[in-house]
Design a protein around this motif. Structure first.
Motif, PDB file in Angstrom:
ATOM      1  N   GLU A   1      20.679  -6.932  39.322  1.00  0.00           N
ATOM      2  CA  GLU A   1      20.255  -5.568  39.002  1.00  0.00           C
ATOM      3  C   GLU A   1      20.935  -5.063  37.732  1.00  0.00           C
ATOM      4  O   GLU A   1      20.315  -4.325  36.942  1.00  0.00           O
ATOM      5  N   ASP A   2      22.181  -5.451  37.501  1.00  0.00           N
ATOM      6  CA  ASP A   2      22.855  -5.059  36.254  1.00  0.00           C
ATOM      7  C   ASP A   2      22.135  -5.657  35.049  1.00  0.00           C
ATOM      8  O   ASP A   2      21.896  -4.969  34.043  1.00  0.00           O
ATOM      9  N   HIS A   3      21.787  -6.940  35.140  1.00  0.00           N
ATOM     10  CA  HIS A   3      21.036  -7.558  34.047  1.00  0.00           C
ATOM     11  C   HIS A   3      19.661  -6.914  33.888  1.00  0.00           C
ATOM     12  O   HIS A   3      19.176  -6.722  32.757  1.00  0.00           O
ATOM     13  N   LEU A   4      19.048  -6.541  35.002  1.00  0.00           N
ATOM     14  CA  LEU A   4      17.730  -5.919  34.947  1.00  0.00           C
ATOM     15  C   LEU A   4      17.795  -4.546  34.291  1.00  0.00           C
ATOM     16  O   LEU A   4      16.922  -4.182  33.486  1.00  0.00           O
ATOM     17  N   ASN A   5      18.835  -3.780  34.603  1.00  0.00           N
ATOM     18  CA  ASN A   5      19.001  -2.471  33.959  1.00  0.00           C
ATOM     19  C   ASN A   5      19.231  -2.620  32.467  1.00  0.00           C
ATOM     20  O   ASN A   5      18.719  -1.828  31.657  1.00  0.00           O
ATOM     21  N   ALA A   6      20.013  -3.638  32.086  1.00  0.00           N
ATOM     22  CA  ALA A   6      20.221  -3.892  30.657  1.00  0.00           C
ATOM     23  C   ALA A   6      18.907  -4.247  29.971  1.00  0.00           C
ATOM     24  O   ALA A   6      18.643  -3.825  28.833  1.00  0.00           O
ATOM     25  N   CYS A   7      18.056  -5.011  30.648  1.00  0.00           N
ATOM     26  CA  CYS A   7      16.741  -5.346  30.089  1.00  0.00           C
ATOM     27  C   CYS A   7      15.887  -4.094  29.897  1.00  0.00           C
ATOM     28  O   CYS A   7      15.196  -3.942  28.887  1.00  0.00           O
ATOM     29  N   HIS A   8      15.933  -3.203  30.884  1.00  0.00           N
ATOM     30  CA  HIS A   8      15.147  -1.978  30.782  1.00  0.00           C
ATOM     31  C   HIS A   8      15.576  -1.155  29.574  1.00  0.00           C
ATOM     32  O   HIS A   8      14.731  -0.634  28.829  1.00  0.00           O
ATOM     33  N   VAL A   9      16.878  -1.021  29.372  1.00  0.00           N
ATOM     34  CA  VAL A   9      17.376  -0.234  28.249  1.00  0.00           C
ATOM     35  C   VAL A   9      16.914  -0.841  26.929  1.00  0.00           C
ATOM     36  O   VAL A   9      16.423  -0.140  26.022  1.00  0.00           O
ATOM     37  N   LEU A  10      17.047  -2.156  26.781  1.00  0.00           N
ATOM     38  CA  LEU A  10      16.621  -2.810  25.542  1.00  0.00           C
ATOM     39  C   LEU A  10      15.117  -2.698  25.336  1.00  0.00           C
ATOM     40  O   LEU A  10      14.646  -2.443  24.213  1.00  0.00           O
ATOM     41  N   ALA A  11      14.346  -2.866  26.412  1.00  0.00           N
ATOM     42  CA  ALA A  11      12.887  -2.763  26.284  1.00  0.00           C
ATOM     43  C   ALA A  11      12.469  -1.374  25.848  1.00  0.00           C
ATOM     44  O   ALA A  11      11.573  -1.213  24.997  1.00  0.00           O
ATOM     45  N   HIS A  12      13.113  -0.361  26.392  1.00  0.00           N
ATOM     46  CA  HIS A  12      12.779   1.019  26.005  1.00  0.00           C
ATOM     47  C   HIS A  12      13.144   1.269  24.551  1.00  0.00           C
ATOM     48  O   HIS A  12      12.385   1.932  23.817  1.00  0.00           O
ATOM     49  N   ARG A  13      14.267   0.748  24.093  1.00  0.00           N
ATOM     50  CA  ARG A  13      14.672   0.947  22.704  1.00  0.00           C
ATOM     51  C   ARG A  13      13.723   0.223  21.744  1.00  0.00           C
ATOM     52  O   ARG A  13      13.299   0.796  20.726  1.00  0.00           O
ATOM     53  N   TYR A  14      13.420  -1.035  22.043  1.00  0.00           N
ATOM     54  CA  TYR A  14      12.516  -1.771  21.172  1.00  0.00           C
ATOM     55  C   TYR A  14      11.146  -1.108  21.103  1.00  0.00           C
ATOM     56  O   TYR A  14      10.520  -1.044  20.038  1.00  0.00           O
ATOM     57  N   THR A  15      10.656  -0.620  22.236  1.00  0.00           N
ATOM     58  CA  THR A  15       9.352   0.038  22.257  1.00  0.00           C
ATOM     59  C   THR A  15       9.365   1.295  21.408  1.00  0.00           C
ATOM     60  O   THR A  15       8.413   1.567  20.657  1.00  0.00           O
ATOM     61  N   ALA A  16      10.447   2.076  21.500  1.00  0.00           N
ATOM     62  CA  ALA A  16      10.558   3.302  20.689  1.00  0.00           C
ATOM     63  C   ALA A  16      10.572   2.967  19.201  1.00  0.00           C
ATOM     64  O   ALA A  16       9.936   3.655  18.389  1.00  0.00           O
ATOM     65  N   LEU A  17      11.290   1.922  18.796  1.00  0.00           N
ATOM     66  CA  LEU A  17      11.328   1.536  17.385  1.00  0.00           C
ATOM     67  C   LEU A  17       9.959   1.074  16.901  1.00  0.00           C
ATOM     68  O   LEU A  17       9.537   1.407  15.782  1.00  0.00           O
ATOM     69  N   LEU A  18       9.259   0.308  17.716  1.00  0.00           N
ATOM     70  CA  LEU A  18       7.938  -0.172  17.302  1.00  0.00           C
ATOM     71  C   LEU A  18       6.937   0.973  17.188  1.00  0.00           C
ATOM     72  O   LEU A  18       6.085   0.977  16.278  1.00  0.00           O
ATOM     73  N   GLU A  19       7.024   1.946  18.083  1.00  0.00           N
ATOM     74  CA  GLU A  19       6.134   3.102  17.974  1.00  0.00           C
ATOM     75  C   GLU A  19       6.439   3.922  16.731  1.00  0.00           C
ATOM     76  O   GLU A  19       5.539   4.438  16.068  1.00  0.00           O
ATOM     77  N   SER A  20       7.718   4.042  16.397  1.00  0.00           N
ATOM     78  CA  SER A  20       8.074   4.780  15.181  1.00  0.00           C
ATOM     79  C   SER A  20       7.576   4.060  13.936  1.00  0.00           C
ATOM     80  O   SER A  20       7.250   4.702  12.933  1.00  0.00           O
ATOM     81  N   MET A  21       7.505   2.724  13.959  1.00  0.00           N
ATOM     82  CA  MET A  21       6.987   1.974  12.815  1.00  0.00           C
ATOM     83  C   MET A  21       5.505   2.268  12.582  1.00  0.00           C
ATOM     84  O   MET A  21       5.048   2.350  11.438  1.00  0.00           O
ATOM     85  N   HIS A  22       4.737   2.444  13.642  1.00  0.00           N
ATOM     86  CA  HIS A  22       3.315   2.745  13.497  1.00  0.00           C
ATOM     87  C   HIS A  22       3.076   4.168  13.007  1.00  0.00           C
ATOM     88  O   HIS A  22       2.034   4.443  12.416  1.00  0.00           O
ATOM     89  N   GLU A  23       4.012   5.033  13.251  1.00  0.00           N
ATOM     90  CA  GLU A  23       3.841   6.436  12.850  1.00  0.00           C
ATOM     91  C   GLU A  23       4.357   6.713  11.451  1.00  0.00           C
ATOM     92  O   GLU A  23       3.910   7.658  10.804  1.00  0.00           O
ATOM     93  N   ASP A  24       5.317   5.942  10.954  1.00  0.00           N
ATOM     94  CA  ASP A  24       5.951   6.204   9.660  1.00  0.00           C
ATOM     95  C   ASP A  24       5.916   4.919   8.831  1.00  0.00           C
ATOM     96  O   ASP A  24       6.480   3.898   9.224  1.00  0.00           O
ATOM     97  N   GLN A  25       5.233   4.960   7.676  1.00  0.00           N
ATOM     98  CA  GLN A  25       5.140   3.774   6.826  1.00  0.00           C
ATOM     99  C   GLN A  25       6.482   3.388   6.223  1.00  0.00           C
ATOM    100  O   GLN A  25       6.785   2.200   6.052  1.00  0.00           O
ATOM    101  N   ASN A  26       7.302   4.398   5.859  1.00  0.00           N
ATOM    102  CA  ASN A  26       8.624   4.076   5.307  1.00  0.00           C
ATOM    103  C   ASN A  26       9.468   3.333   6.338  1.00  0.00           C
ATOM    104  O   ASN A  26      10.174   2.370   6.011  1.00  0.00           O
ATOM    105  N   ARG A  27       9.381   3.775   7.565  1.00  0.00           N
ATOM    106  CA  ARG A  27      10.126   3.103   8.623  1.00  0.00           C
ATOM    107  C   ARG A  27       9.549   1.708   8.893  1.00  0.00           C
ATOM    108  O   ARG A  27      10.283   0.782   9.249  1.00  0.00           O
ATOM    109  N   TYR A  28       8.237   1.562   8.678  1.00  0.00           N
ATOM    110  CA  TYR A  28       7.622   0.240   8.853  1.00  0.00           C
ATOM    111  C   TYR A  28       8.165  -0.752   7.835  1.00  0.00           C
ATOM    112  O   TYR A  28       8.488  -1.899   8.178  1.00  0.00           O
TER     113      TYR A  28
END
Length: 584
Positions: free
Chosen positions: A227-254
């Motif tokens: 469960e500790d490893h699973l929680n760490a996976c959730h945190v990383l997945a949420h962060r990566y998803t947020a960064l990828l969404e920001s790339m689609h919204e902002d060309q400079n960030r892309y």
């Protein structure tokens, strides 16, 4: 058309790629090499024509591309593929693991069992050797204690002698080979039960570990670790998803983040999360089975009526390393809102598609589908629109509506995504397939083996529970059944009475002995049936007169002066207004 060159060419490419990888200090298994070869060919960016025969130049180029991808140790995609191949080759569920353990154990004990069943002792010393082999087999087959421990061997011998003394060997040796094997297995079960009971009573059980206590201590700690490893996976997945969404919204960030392999990292974390969920489910199920067996074992020991088998729990672990340093992620996430999967689903709760907006699409909802929670969702529950369009894995919300297209179910992260996907589902499904060709790790992550059945032959079919479950839609319906669909057929000649059938049979038998005679005489024609035809009388009518009529003027006579007048006397005048006959 799938790429299927000759088996010799594939082996040649795999062998040469494996030698080059080993020369660079990165050995790879044959399964990994085969998967990587076909993944490279399918990648449209490499410009391999799957409809043409590979030339020598194509083979050299293919080997170089495979080796370069296999030597890129910093690639999250390679890490994901290695993880998938390793898990697929080494993972087995609880039932498969127990069957494999029993098969290996029986294979190792087969020579000893064969020596016992094939032995033909003639003297007393040979009889003792056979008995010692039976003791060894019972001890090794039970797995309770070491065969090199003298006290353990003495305890097993004493338990065996209590139910199978050496004097019974004469009867045992006279049995057939199959009966001998069955009796040895029965003796193993009985001796194991005796030793377990003695240990429970505190009078024996030398070398027997307290397996329930060990598992009761190990399972909670293992669950906590997973469960500790699973929680760490959730945190990383949420962060990566947020960064990828920001790339689609902002060309400079892309432009700033395009050099980082965030998509591959997200796929890696999602795949690791899926494997951890499988392991966590197995560990939880194992813990429940341990509790159940402990209760049964306690009841059995108290009642002394049956025996039990030992259960072995196999712990599985998986190494995981964070793909990006924490400091780098923290700096990249400045000004970016990180949302968890639960928060994303909570934002879309209460919104659903309007079925009336779609004429030829079937949508499933909890109130219209009985097995709504048991439906097999495509892409492991990720949004079917975001994968091919954005290249990210967003969690789908079934409450928005599940689209059923060609007997497959799809979920979406938002109502807008659902509407766009439903306009042309085949187009977006093909986009997802093309995205999987670019990122081979998506094939197993999204369970696309039906699209690439020829890509990974080592992928085994899991349990039957993963088979597609068709939705059971609720609706009001009525049917009418005719009382008698077929016209009644009554066989009047049917006879159920056995005596009546016998009577008819005797009658037929008597008729076979009878003879029929006939003759013709001159007067026999008088007794024949004759028939004549006559014309029946018919009704005829004639008319001898005719009807005629004539019109006569109607008499009209008027009396004037009946009401009186100014004079006292009444003067009545009769006026005849009848027309003459000649004017009629």
């Amino acid at each position: 058309m799938p790429w299927e060159p000759s088996e010799g060419v594939i082996r040649h490419i795999i062998r040469r790629a494996g030698l080059q990888c080993a020369a660079h200090g990165q050995p790879a298994s044959e399964t990994l090499l085969a998967f990587m070869v076909k993944a490279v060919v399918l990648d449209p960016r490499n410009d391999f024509d799957v409809d043409q025969i590979l030339t020598e130049e194509d083979v050299q180029n293919l080997i170089q591309l495979c080796v370069s991808r296999l030597l890129d140790t910093t690639s999250p995609s390679l890490s994901t593929i290695k993880m998938q191949v390793y898990f697929d080759l080494n993972y087995a569920n609880r039932a498969e693991l127990l069957r494999e353990h029993r098969r290996v154990l029986e294979g190792r004990l087969a020579p000893l069992l064969r020596d016992i069943t094939d032995s033909r002792p003639r003297v007393q010393e040979e009889m003792k050797d056979v008995y010692r082999m039976i003791v060894s087999y019972v001890l090794l087959s039970s797995g309770l204690g070491s065969p090199t421990d003298v006290e353990v061997v003495r305890e097993v011998t004493a338990a065996l002698q209590s139910i199978f003394p050496q004097t019974a060997l004469v009867t045992f040796l006279s049995l057939s080979k199959k009966d001998k094997e069955q009796q040895i297995k029965n003796l193993t079960m009985l001796v194991t039960g005796i030793r377990l009971y003695n240990k429970e009573c505190g009078k024996g059980g030398k070398g027997i570990d307290d397996l329930p206590a060990i598992l009761n201590e190990a399972i909670p700690s293992t669950i906590q670790s997973v469960e500790d490893h699973l929680n760490a996976c959730h945190v990383l997945a949420h962060r990566y998803t947020a960064l990828l969404e920001s790339m689609h919204e902002d060309q400079n960030r892309y432009r700033q983040l395009s050099s980082l392999k965030l998509k591959e990292a997200l796929f890696n974390v999602r795949q690791y999360e899926a494997f951890l969920c499988i392991l966590l489910s197995d560990i939880t199920t194992g813990g429940q089975e341990i509790e159940k067996l402990t209760v049964e074992f306690t009841a059995t020991m108290e009642q002394l009526k049956s025996t039990i088998h030992n259960k072995v729990f196999v712990e599985t672990k998986e190494a995981f390393a964070q793909l990006f340093p924490e400091e780098l992620l923290t700096s990249l996430l400045e000004g970016v809102t990180v949302k968890t999967d639960k928060e994303r689903i909570r934002e879309t709760t209460g919104t659903r598609v309007n079925v009336s907006d779609f004429e030829n699409q079937e949508w499933l909802f909890p109130e219209t589908t009985t097995n709504f929670d048991q439906l097999l969702i495509q892409y492991h529950g990720f949004c079917a629109h975001a994968i091919g369009v954005k290249g990210i894995t967003l969690p789908g919300n079934p409450a928005i509506g599940i689209l059923k297209h060609k007997d497959r179910c799809y979920v979406f992260s938002s109502k807008e995504s659902a509407y766009i996907f439903a306009q042309d589902p085949d187009k977006f499904i093909q986009l997802n397939v093309e995205k999987a060709k670019e990122h081979a790790e998506l094939i197993q992550l999204l369970d696309l083996h039906h699209q690439f059945g020829y890509l990974a032959p080592h992928m085994r079919t899991r349990s039957a529970d993963k088979l597609m479950m068709k939705p059971t839609t609720k609706c009001n319906s009525g049917t009418q059944t005719d009382t008698h669909i077929l016209p009644p057929t009554i066989v009047k000649s049917y006879e159920w009475n056995e005596w009546e059938l016998r009577r008819k049979a005797i009658k037929l038998a008597n008729l076979r002995r009878k003879l029929t005679h006939a003759m013709q005489t001159d007067l026999s024609h008088l007794r024949r049936e004759n028939s004549t035809q006559v014309y029946l009388p018919k009704d005829v009518s004639t008319q001898t007169k005719r009807d005629s009529s004539s019109g006569v003027p109607r008499p009209q006579i008027v009396l004037a002066g009946l009401r009186g007048g100014s004079s006292a006397a009444t003067q009545m005048v009769q006026v005849d207004l009848t027309r003459p006959i000649d004017e009629a």
